[in-house]
Design a protein around this motif. Structure first.
Motif, PDB file in Angstrom:
ATOM      1  N   ARG A  62       0.856  -0.750   0.610  1.00 34.69           N
ATOM      2  CA  ARG A  62      -0.457   0.838  -0.201  1.00 34.69           C
ATOM      3  C   ARG A  62       0.522   1.701   0.280  1.00 34.69           C
ATOM      4  O   ARG A  62       0.739   1.672  -0.468  1.00 34.69           O
ATOM      5  N   ARG A  66       0.125   4.057  -2.686  1.00 39.91           N
ATOM      6  CA  ARG A  66       0.736   5.332  -2.407  1.00 39.91           C
ATOM      7  C   ARG A  66       2.349   6.435  -3.167  1.00 39.91           C
ATOM      8  O   ARG A  66       1.894   7.305  -3.592  1.00 39.91           O
ATOM      9  N   ALA A  76       4.352   8.879   1.626  1.00 40.57           N
ATOM     10  CA  ALA A  76       3.763   8.289   1.209  1.00 40.57           C
ATOM     11  C   ALA A  76       2.785   7.271   2.810  1.00 40.57           C
ATOM     12  O   ALA A  76       1.994   7.021   3.113  1.00 40.57           O
ATOM     13  N   ASP A  79       1.431   8.872   4.522  1.00 43.14           N
ATOM     14  CA  ASP A  79      -0.389   9.135   4.280  1.00 43.14           C
ATOM     15  C   ASP A  79      -1.358   7.313   4.860  1.00 43.14           C
ATOM     16  O   ASP A  79      -2.262   7.059   5.434  1.00 43.14           O
ATOM     17  N   VAL A  80       0.168   6.014   4.841  1.00 45.76           N
ATOM     18  CA  VAL A  80      -0.340   5.084   5.343  1.00 45.76           C
ATOM     19  C   VAL A  80      -1.118   4.660   6.361  1.00 45.76           C
ATOM     20  O   VAL A  80      -1.975   3.907   6.548  1.00 45.76           O
TER      21      VAL A  80
END
Length: 442
Positions: A62, A66, A76, A79-80
């Motif tokens: 993931r 991202r 990224a 964010d995850v």
């Protein structure tokens, strides 16, 4: 690193999954430190610690997906990670931090873990070398300079010197590890504009690290010291492996690498037993050295930071550790199982026909009152006769009327025991190291 030379433990340390786990741990350590010091409401951020976000292969995928959008791996990840929580407190993840705070601190943790694995392997090799040096302490062999017969030594003395050399490499590795046991959480240009020095120290202490005064990045002189210590260790092993290769040559045949049942030394010549492991170690040392220049070039960055070092380090550290760890562990096996032909060593000493005593005879003549140059020429002329198969050096000098030494004196001077009588202090140095800092291996 190609699988042929990989260590599973090092692969795990430098894996994306472990790196992101460390990123997670650092982010949460900062949140906890903020809550503990009143910078955030402890009750509000408590949900972040009630359920651990598992960083598994799915999580990594993931983040990579991202990153294809953000073109920024740490952004990224944040964010995850935030999206993995169902609490509004996730907005405090990465609070007051910059990417390098997380990336550099995690890299330090990876290097420290890799160095601890390396030091364990080095300690094991030290014990192996020391054990073998004692075993062959009295195994007499030719010492050689310029590839030519010089004076005798013992194989144990050779191994003792290797042990002491590796112990010096250990000192360098320990120092490099100490230099890397640091992190930084001081923000965008290292000025603590949003995170205080006290909070940084608290968060890093929970991770086992000390704060490092930094710009936006930790100074890369620390990282270059790690690479240089690894390269120096590789060079030390290479010097030993090169010696084994020379001693294994057909015309010398004083040692041989272990040769397993079913092994083949050559696809064409069934008699061959090539020193393939020693040759491999020499080749790998060349690669280990190749990382020194880019590591030193990484020290110079623009202003408070750029990322020209980043691409280098992503490849350099995993590969450098894998290379040198492989070298240490395989050299350990080589020394433990090395075949030593002590009879051939004795035969090669005897085949010098006394040339190994030339210095002792020269000095005795000088001591008796003869001019040094005159004595040198007398001995040198006799050695020339020996090389022309005219006899033993001592016997030839007994017949030379210019030689002031008696037959009894010459006989006493041509004694192996006399030449090797002062080796004990070398082995005393090994005893002084026992139990001082190495791991204990039964």
């Amino acid at each position: 690193m190609i699988p042929r030379y990989e260590s599973a433990e090092l692969t795990a340390i430098f894996s994306d999954r472990n790196r992101m786990r460390l990123w997670r741990d650092i982010e949460l350590a900062v949140v906890r430190a903020l809550a503990d010091t009143g910078g955030l409401d402890a009750a509000e951020v408590a949900p972040l610690f009630e359920r651990e976000v598992i960083v598994d292969d799915d999580f990594v995928e993931r983040v990579l997906a991202r990153e294809a959008i953000t073109n920024h791996d740490l952004a990224a990840f944040v964010d995850v990670l935030q999206a993995s929580y169902t609490t509004a407190a996730s907005r405090f993840i990465h609070f007051g931090l910059t990417s390098s705070d997380i990336v550099d601190t995690a890299l330090s943790l990876q290097i420290v873990a890799a160095m601890e694995l390396m030091l364990t392997a080095v300690d094991h090799l030290l014990v192996t070398l020391r054990t073998q040096s004692y075993q062959y302490r009295r195994t007499v062999m030719l010492g050689r300079t310029h590839g030519m017969a010089a004076e005798p030594t013992t194989f144990g003395a050779k191994l003792a010197l290797w042990t002491l050399a590796l112990d010096r490499e250990r000192v360098r590795l320990v120092r490099a590890r100490r230099q890397m046991a640091v992190g930084k959480l001081s923000g965008a240009v290292g000025t603590y504009s949003n995170i205080t020095p006290a909070l940084e120290a608290r968060a890093l202490a929970s991770l086992g690290l000390d704060p490092a005064p930094s710009t936006q990045v930790i100074g890369r002189d620390r990282h270059s010291e790690v690479i240089m210590a690894l390269a120096s260790t590789a060079a030390m092993i290479e010097s030993c492996a090169l010696e084994i290769r020379h001693l294994a040559r057909s015309e010398v045949m004083e040692v041989q690498e272990p040769f397993a049942p079913g092994q083949k030394g050559s696809s064409a010549m069934p008699h061959k037993r090539n020193p393939i492991l020693a040759e491999r170690l020499c080749g790998m040392a060349r690669l280990a050295r190749s990382f020194v220049v880019p590591a030193l070039e990484d020290v110079s960055l623009w202003h408070e930071r750029d990322i020209s070092h980043s691409s280098v380090e992503r490849m350099m550290f995993p590969d450098a550790f894998q290379l040198v760890y492989y070298m240490v562990t395989r050299f350990d096996r080589l020394i433990a199982d090395l075949v030593v032909y002590d009879e051939t060593m004795a035969k090669n000493v005897a085949n010098t026909h006394g040339l190994i005593y030339s210095q002792s005879l020269l000095l005795a003549m000088v001591r008796s009152g003869l001019d040094r140059d005159v004595a040198y020429r007398i001995v040198q002329e006799a050695t020339t006769q020996v090389l022309n198969d005219a006899g033993e050096l001592g016997e030839l000098l007994m017949k030379d009327e210019r030689c002031p030494l008696s037959a009894d004196q010459i006989e006493a001077l041509t004694s192996l025991d006399r030449l090797l009588v002062n080796l004990d202090p070398l082995f005393d140095r090994l005893r002084a190291l026992e139990g001082s800092q190495w791991i204990s291996i039964s």
